[in-house]
Write an enzyme that holds these catalytic residues in place. Structure first.
Site, short mmCIF file in Angstrom:
data_model
loop_
_atom_site.label_atom_id
_atom_site.label_comp_id
_atom_site.label_asym_id
_atom_site.label_seq_id
_atom_site.Cartn_x
_atom_site.Cartn_y
_atom_site.Cartn_z
N PRO A 50 38.69 8.88 -46.78
CA PRO A 50 39.91 8.19 -46.70
C PRO A 50 40.86 6.84 -45.78
O PRO A 50 41.09 5.89 -45.82
CB PRO A 50 41.23 8.98 -46.97
CG PRO A 50 39.98 9.85 -47.35
CD PRO A 50 38.92 10.28 -46.77
N ASP A 257 -0.66 13.64 2.24
CA ASP A 257 -0.73 13.89 3.65
C ASP A 257 0.18 15.77 3.63
O ASP A 257 0.59 15.86 2.18
CB ASP A 257 1.13 12.86 3.89
CG ASP A 257 0.66 11.76 4.69
OD1 ASP A 257 -0.83 11.79 4.39
OD2 ASP A 257 1.61 10.98 4.61
N LYS A 279 -2.15 14.25 8.56
CA LYS A 279 -1.44 14.19 9.20
C LYS A 279 -0.05 14.10 9.41
O LYS A 279 1.30 13.95 7.97
CB LYS A 279 -1.80 12.18 8.45
CG LYS A 279 -3.00 11.27 8.54
CD LYS A 279 -2.69 9.70 8.44
CE LYS A 279 -2.18 9.78 9.88
NZ LYS A 279 -2.28 8.59 9.38
N MET A 392 9.84 11.77 14.22
CA MET A 392 9.26 12.36 14.52
C MET A 392 9.02 11.96 16.12
O MET A 392 8.69 12.07 17.18
CB MET A 392 7.70 10.68 15.19
CG MET A 392 7.11 10.56 13.25
SD MET A 392 5.71 10.29 13.28
CE MET A 392 5.81 8.32 12.68
N1 SAH Z 1 7.23 8.07 5.59
C1 SAH Z 1 7.89 9.12 6.03
C2 SAH Z 1 8.36 9.70 7.21
C3 SAH Z 1 7.13 9.62 7.94
S1 SAH Z 1 6.77 10.11 9.17
C4 SAH Z 1 9.25 8.95 5.52
O1 SAH Z 1 9.74 7.89 4.79
O2 SAH Z 1 11.07 9.39 5.32
C5 SAH Z 1 7.61 11.86 9.87
C6 SAH Z 1 8.17 11.77 10.99
O3 SAH Z 1 9.73 11.58 9.66
C7 SAH Z 1 8.34 13.59 10.71
O4 SAH Z 1 8.91 13.05 12.30
C8 SAH Z 1 10.28 13.66 10.19
O5 SAH Z 1 10.14 12.99 12.11
C9 SAH Z 1 11.07 12.53 9.73
N2 SAH Z 1 10.82 13.86 8.32
C10 SAH Z 1 10.12 13.36 7.48
N3 SAH Z 1 10.09 14.60 6.52
C11 SAH Z 1 11.30 15.21 6.71
C12 SAH Z 1 12.38 16.46 6.49
N4 SAH Z 1 11.84 17.10 4.50
N5 SAH Z 1 12.94 16.66 6.97
C13 SAH Z 1 13.21 16.04 8.53
N6 SAH Z 1 12.58 15.44 8.95
C14 SAH Z 1 11.82 14.52 8.11
#
Ligand code: SAH
Length: 488
Positions: A50, A257, A279, A392
């Site tokens: 309706p 990695d 790494k 890092m």
């Molecule tokens: N490509 C990665 C970084 C690689 S270098 C990115 O984009 O995150 C590795 C560094 O990243 C570590 O030493 C730390 O400083 C940081 N990192 C990566 N994962 C992390 C996490 N879950 N918590 C804290 N720091 C992290």
């Protein structure tokens, strides 16, 4: 006589409803949704009710539907191929189902599997490709759940692929008249680079040309290896992108990695070969050259290689070097970005990286080794109203403090150290620059950890929401007289 086979399953079918009248009883929003779905399939909906919803009014004015402006009566079914009852009146829905059964017309009563003689499945659609999911009406929520999972797994380019195969169907049949040969052709075609090329760059015409080349030349069908450089994010599997998920599902080989979490790796295809190429900060179990060689070896064997990196592959991930290498060796590649640690750690610690009152810019730096510390512009890093995200850095915290204080940074500048960001074992330590290395040592902060420096870091104490509350620095009391390092 044999007893009929007991059956709990429905007969699946896809109905061609083009230009066929389908009766929809009901004029509300539920009926409207059904009408819209029918229109997509080219049907001619007849709405019996309706009153009409606003949306149905519009469809009526545009001439897309017909309207029987009345209470339901059996003779409406005379012209219908199917009927859908979508009223909120159980008695009417019942009457429609009964009338349809008497005339042997299939009927669907919305949300009533018992009364329905056909069900409308949950649907995933990519162009002409349709995937219908049914639980037989017993568990529609489960069907919807699976639909969502499929939505994430099936790439949009599948629609383009389906269109291409439909366009080239006759050619393919002529080239491979025998079913067996045709099947083998499709298997090789779909395992080859075509799906990737469709995602990346081929338009319709190029895709047609490509497929015709495959039909002409068998050799063109040899599997072609490729490498996807994929960011796995910081660890929480929910932060993996849909594209990364698809790549991990298609991979023959995964080179990952150590930083990539086990939870993320679990999402990958079961029978993909996994190779940990080490790494993680500080530990290099495989040299960059060895990683390059592995990628090359597998890609040359025609394998689909996923090079899986923590966070984003282009942020301190040496992704650039790997691509240059692949390019030099003529290996096809794609890049799938990931959520980088700075973005993820900040979010999971409740630290807005920019903030109108506290920070207008963000710098990503690494304090990996002495070299990287020396090449940084500390004066620039010492500016206020900015946020520093230091990757890092665990081993270099003394030096970071020393250089920043020398460059004139206020020793009271807040920091947050985020260890294992986004993972269940995440820890956040907050404090002030003056006591940074001491509190990291006190709390035994380990890699992976990200250092966030800037006024915004203090917000973690009030805005944290994930995991345990931030651990306060034990050393903030003796801030009265920060020991300024002597210039060397
Ligand atoms: N490509 C990665 C970084 C690689 S270098 C990115 O984009 O995150 C590795 C560094 O990243 C570590 O030493 C730390 O400083 C940081 N990192 C990566 N994962 C992390 C996490 N879950 N918590 C804290 N720091 C992290």
């Amino acid at each position: 006589m044999n007893a009929p086979l007991p059956s709990t399953s429905l007969f699946p079918l896809f109905a061609d409803l083009r230009d066929r009248p389908v009766l929809v009883v009901g004029g509300g929003t539920v009926a409207q949704r059904k009408v819209e779905a029918l229109l997509l399939a080219g049907a001619s909906p007849v709405v019996g009710s309706p009153e009409l919803s606003e949306g149905l009014q519009v469809l009526l004015e545009k001439g897309h539907i017909r309207w029987r402006a009345d209470e339901f009566s059996d003779d409406w079914l005379d012209e219908a191929w199917l009927v859908i009852a979508a009223t909120d009146d159980a008695a009417v829905n019942h009457a429609v189902a009964d009338a349809a059964a008497a005339r042997r017309i299939l009927a669907n009563v919305v949300d009533d599997a018992e009364l329905s003689s056909f069900h409308v499945p949950a649907l995933v659609q990519r162009g002409p490709l349709q995937i219908a999911i049914s639980s037989g009406g017993g568990a529609p929520m489960l069907a919807r759940h699976i639909r969502r999972q499929l939505e994430t797994l099936l790439d949009d380019s599948l629609g383009t692929l389906a269109e291409l195969l439909i366009r080239q169907r006759e050619r393919i049949r002529t080239r491979f008249p025998k079913l067996g040969a045709r099947r083998r052709f499709f298997e090789r075609l779909l395992a080859g680079p075509l799906p990737r090329l469709l995602r990346q760059r081929l338009d319709g015409e190029q895709a047609d040309a490509y497929l015709q080349e495959m039909l002409r030349d068998d050799k063109a069908l040899q599997p072609v290896g490729s490498v996807a450089l994929v960011g796995a994010g910081p660890g929480d599997p929910g932060l993996v992108t849909l594209n990364a998920l698809r790549a991990m599902n298609e991979a023959d080989v995964i080179l990952h990695d150590r930083l990539v979490s086990a939870e993320v790796l679990r999402l990958a295809r079961r029978d993909a070969t996994r190779i940990e190429v080490g790494k993680s900060a500080g530990r290099h179990s495989m040299s960059q050259e060895q990683i390059h060689a592995l990628m090359l070896e597998h890609a040359r064997q025609g394998k689909r290689v996923v090079r899986l990196k923590g966070g984003d592959p282009f942020v301190f991930g040496r992704g650039g070097e790997e691509l240059e290498f692949l390019r030099a060796h003529g290996i096809a590649f794609e890049v799938i970005p990931g959520i980088t640690a700075a973005v993820a750690c900040a979010a999971y610690a409740g630290i807005p990286l920019t903030h109108r009152d506290h920070a207008q810019s963000l710098r990503l730096v690494t304090a990996h080794c002495k070299d990287s510390l020396d090449t940084l512009d500390w004066q620039a890093l010492a500016q206020d109203k900015q946020t520093l995200a230091v990757y890092m850095g665990v081993a270099g915290l003394e030096k970071v403090r020393e250089r920043l204080l020398l460059a004139g940074v206020d020793p009271h500048l807040p920091f947050a150290l985020v260890e294992n960001g986004s993972r269940p074992q995440q820890r956040v330590i907050t404090g002030m620059l003056a006591s940074l290395p001491e509190s990291a040592r006190h709390h035994r902060v380990q890699s992976p950890a990200l250092l966030i420096l800037g006024e915004v870091a203090a917000l973690a104490d009030s805005l944290h929401w994930f995991g345990a509350a931030p651990l306060a620095s034990q050393h903030s009391d003796n801030l009265g007289a920060p020991t300024l390092p002597q210039a060397a």
